[in-house]
Design an enzyme around this catalytic site. Structure first.
Site, mmCIF file in Angstrom:
data_model
loop_
_atom_site.group_PDB
_atom_site.id
_atom_site.type_symbol
_atom_site.label_atom_id
_atom_site.label_comp_id
_atom_site.label_asym_id
_atom_site.label_seq_id
_atom_site.Cartn_x
_atom_site.Cartn_y
_atom_site.Cartn_z
ATOM 1 N N SER A 138 -2.257 4.178 -8.002
ATOM 2 C CA SER A 138 -2.261 3.716 -9.292
ATOM 3 C C SER A 138 -3.952 3.626 -9.504
ATOM 4 O O SER A 138 -4.824 3.278 -8.584
ATOM 5 C CB SER A 138 -1.803 2.445 -9.608
ATOM 6 O OG SER A 138 -0.551 2.267 -9.114
ATOM 7 N N ASP A 160 2.495 3.576 2.753
ATOM 8 C CA ASP A 160 3.176 2.197 2.157
ATOM 9 C C ASP A 160 4.370 2.169 1.354
ATOM 10 O O ASP A 160 4.125 2.841 0.239
ATOM 11 C CB ASP A 160 2.175 1.592 1.525
ATOM 12 C CG ASP A 160 2.340 -0.019 1.203
ATOM 13 O OD1 ASP A 160 3.720 -0.670 1.664
ATOM 14 O OD2 ASP A 160 1.843 -0.782 0.556
ATOM 15 N N ASP A 206 10.651 -6.511 -2.554
ATOM 16 C CA ASP A 206 10.244 -7.841 -1.635
ATOM 17 C C ASP A 206 11.132 -8.927 -1.746
ATOM 18 O O ASP A 206 11.620 -8.876 -3.037
ATOM 19 C CB ASP A 206 8.817 -8.151 -2.151
ATOM 20 C CG ASP A 206 7.873 -8.936 -0.977
ATOM 21 O OD1 ASP A 206 8.593 -8.887 -0.119
ATOM 22 O OD2 ASP A 206 6.885 -9.287 -0.875
ATOM 23 N N GLN A 222 9.439 -6.722 5.265
ATOM 24 C CA GLN A 222 10.630 -6.873 5.886
ATOM 25 C C GLN A 222 11.850 -6.198 5.254
ATOM 26 O O GLN A 222 12.640 -5.332 5.735
ATOM 27 C CB GLN A 222 11.083 -8.241 6.312
ATOM 28 C CG GLN A 222 12.432 -8.502 6.838
ATOM 29 C CD GLN A 222 12.728 -9.853 7.077
ATOM 30 O OE1 GLN A 222 11.723 -10.771 7.317
ATOM 31 N NE2 GLN A 222 13.951 -10.385 7.017
ATOM 32 N N ASP A 260 -1.203 -20.160 -1.306
ATOM 33 C CA ASP A 260 -0.252 -20.503 -2.228
ATOM 34 C C ASP A 260 -0.689 -19.888 -3.589
ATOM 35 O O ASP A 260 -1.272 -20.683 -4.378
ATOM 36 C CB ASP A 260 -0.070 -21.942 -2.561
ATOM 37 C CG ASP A 260 0.804 -22.271 -3.799
ATOM 38 O OD1 ASP A 260 1.887 -21.400 -3.703
ATOM 39 O OD2 ASP A 260 0.672 -23.475 -4.149
ATOM 40 N N GLY A 295 -1.470 -5.383 -0.866
ATOM 41 C CA GLY A 295 -0.671 -4.354 0.010
ATOM 42 C C GLY A 295 -1.331 -3.221 0.038
ATOM 43 O O GLY A 295 -1.688 -2.642 1.109
ATOM 44 N N ASP A 296 -2.043 -2.862 -1.043
ATOM 45 C CA ASP A 296 -2.849 -1.636 -0.977
ATOM 46 C C ASP A 296 -4.206 -1.681 -0.266
ATOM 47 O O ASP A 296 -4.576 -0.716 0.438
ATOM 48 C CB ASP A 296 -3.480 -1.099 -2.436
ATOM 49 C CG ASP A 296 -2.191 -1.116 -3.358
ATOM 50 O OD1 ASP A 296 -1.010 -0.770 -3.137
ATOM 51 O OD2 ASP A 296 -2.291 -1.988 -4.706
#
Length: 306
Positions: free
Chosen positions: A10, A111, A116, A145, A221, A228-229
C-alpha cells in the site's frame, strides 16, 4: 553488487504504512527499491476519514509489463504485505514465479497479512490462496501467531507448539520463519511479548537442521500502524547482511523496531499532552527521525537459542 527489491504494498499520502514504511528504511540500508503501490490512500484506515484508489490485478499487470518490456525485470528480493483481493494476489504469484525463473536466487519475503488476535481482517477466501499459492513461493515468512495458526491449522499454546508450527511452515516452503508476535507467556512477565524464529540450515553433508531463537520484546501501550511492514523490511535487510545468522538478524530487526516505536510514543505523548490518548496522526511512526537507529541499531533485545 547493488541489491534491488520489488516491493508490492500500500501507499499513503500522509504517514507510514506499506511501502511508505518499507522504502525509506531499505534505501537507508543501501537497497534500491522499486515500489508498486497496491492502493493509494490519503492516509491509513485507522483515521476517522480516508479516501483513495485501489490498484486492480489488470493495472498491476500493466505496470509489470512496462518493467518487462524494458528488460529491467531483474530483482534480488520481492517484498509483499497486505492484500485483500484474490485476483490481485494471484497476479502477484504469477509475477513472483516469473521473476524467480529469471533469477533462481531471488528471495521472496512475505508478510501473510490476514488478521490478529483471533480475528481475520481480510476475506476468508484469501486463506487458501496464501496457504496453497503464496507461502510455497516464500523464502522468508513473517506471520503473527494467528496467521501461523491459520496457515497450518494448528493452535499454539506452548513453545513446543510454536516450534512445531514453524517446522510445518518450513515444510510448506519458506527457509526462514519468524513468528513476529505470540500470546505465549514471557519469562520477564506480562510487559513483554514473545517472538520466535526458525531458519533451516543445510549442512555440507546434505542433512538439514534448523537454528531456532526466541525473543522477549518490551510491550508499548499504544496501537501503531505500519510496524509489521517495517518489521518485514528490516528482516529482509538484516538477513541479507547476516544470511546464516538468524539470531543477529532478528536482534537488529527488533532493536530497530524498538527505537522507532520508542521515539514515536515519546513524541505522540508530548503532542497529545498530559492524560490524553494520542491520535492516529500523532502516532505515525517517526521514521525520518530514526534514520541513525535504522542504519546502526543499538541492540536492546537479545535472542536466545531455543
Amino acid at each position: 553488487m547493488e541489491c534491488r527489491v520489488l516491493s508490492i504494498q500500500s501507499h499513503v499520502v500522509r504517514g507510514y504504512v506499506g511501502n511508505k514504511s518499507a522504502t525509506f528504511p531499505l534505501q537507508v540500508l543501501g537497497f534500491e527499491v522499486d515500489s508498486i503501490n497496491s492502493v493509494q490512500f490519503s492516509n491509513h484506515t485507522g483515521y476517522a476519514h480516508w479516501k483513495g484508489q485501489v490498484l486492480t490485478a489488470d493495472e498491476l499487470n500493466v505496470l509489470y509489463e512496462g518493467i518487462k518490456l524494458n528488460k529491467v525485470n531483474h530483482y534480488d528480493y520481492i517484498l509483499t504485505g497486505y492484500s485483500r483481493d484474490t485476483s490481485f494476489l494471484m497476479t502477484v504469484v504469477e509475477i513472483i514465479q516469473e521473476l524467480k525463473k529469471a533469477n533462481p536466487s531471488l528471495v521472496y519475503v512475505c508478510d501473510p497479512v490476514m488478521g490478529d488476535q483471533g480475528a481475520m481482517y481480510v476475506p476468508e477466501y484469501l486463506l487458501p490462496v496464501y496457504r496453497d499459492n503464496v507461502v510455497p513461493l516464500a523464502d522468508i515468512l513473517t506471520p503473527n501467531q494467528f496467521e501461523a495458526e491459520l496457515l497450518t491449522g494448528r493452535k499454539i499454546t506452548t513453545e513446543e507448539d510454536a516450534v512445531e508450527v514453524m517446522d510445518l511452515l518450513h515444510k510448506m516452503g519458506p527457509e526462514t520463519v519468524v513468528l513476529t508476535s505470540t500470546d505465549l507467556p514471557s519469562r520477564h512477565g506480562d510487559q513483554f511479548l514473545v517472538a520466535l524464529g526458525s531458519q533451516k540450515i543445510v549442512k555440507p553433508d546434505g542433512t538439514v537442521t534448523s537454528q531456532k531463537i526466541c525473543m522477549d520484546i518490551p510491550k508499548v501501550d499504544a496501537v501503531f500502524v505500519g510496524t509489521g511492514d517495517l518489521f518485514a523490511a528490516m528482516l529482509l535487510a538484516w538477513t541479507h547482511h547476516h544470511p546464516k545468522d538468524l539470531k543477529t538478524a532478528c536482534e537488529k530487526t527488533v532493536s530497530v523496531m524498538h527505537h522507532v516505536i520508542k521515539r514515536t510514543i515519546t513524541y505522540a505523548n508530548e503532542m497529545a499532552g498530559p492524560g490524553k490518548r494520542p491520535s492516529p496522526a500523532q502516532l505515525e511512526l517517526r521514521m525520518v527521525q530514526s534514520k541513525a537507529d535504522i542504519e546502526n541499531p543499538a541492540i536492546v533485545v537479545e535472542a536466545k537459542n531455543v
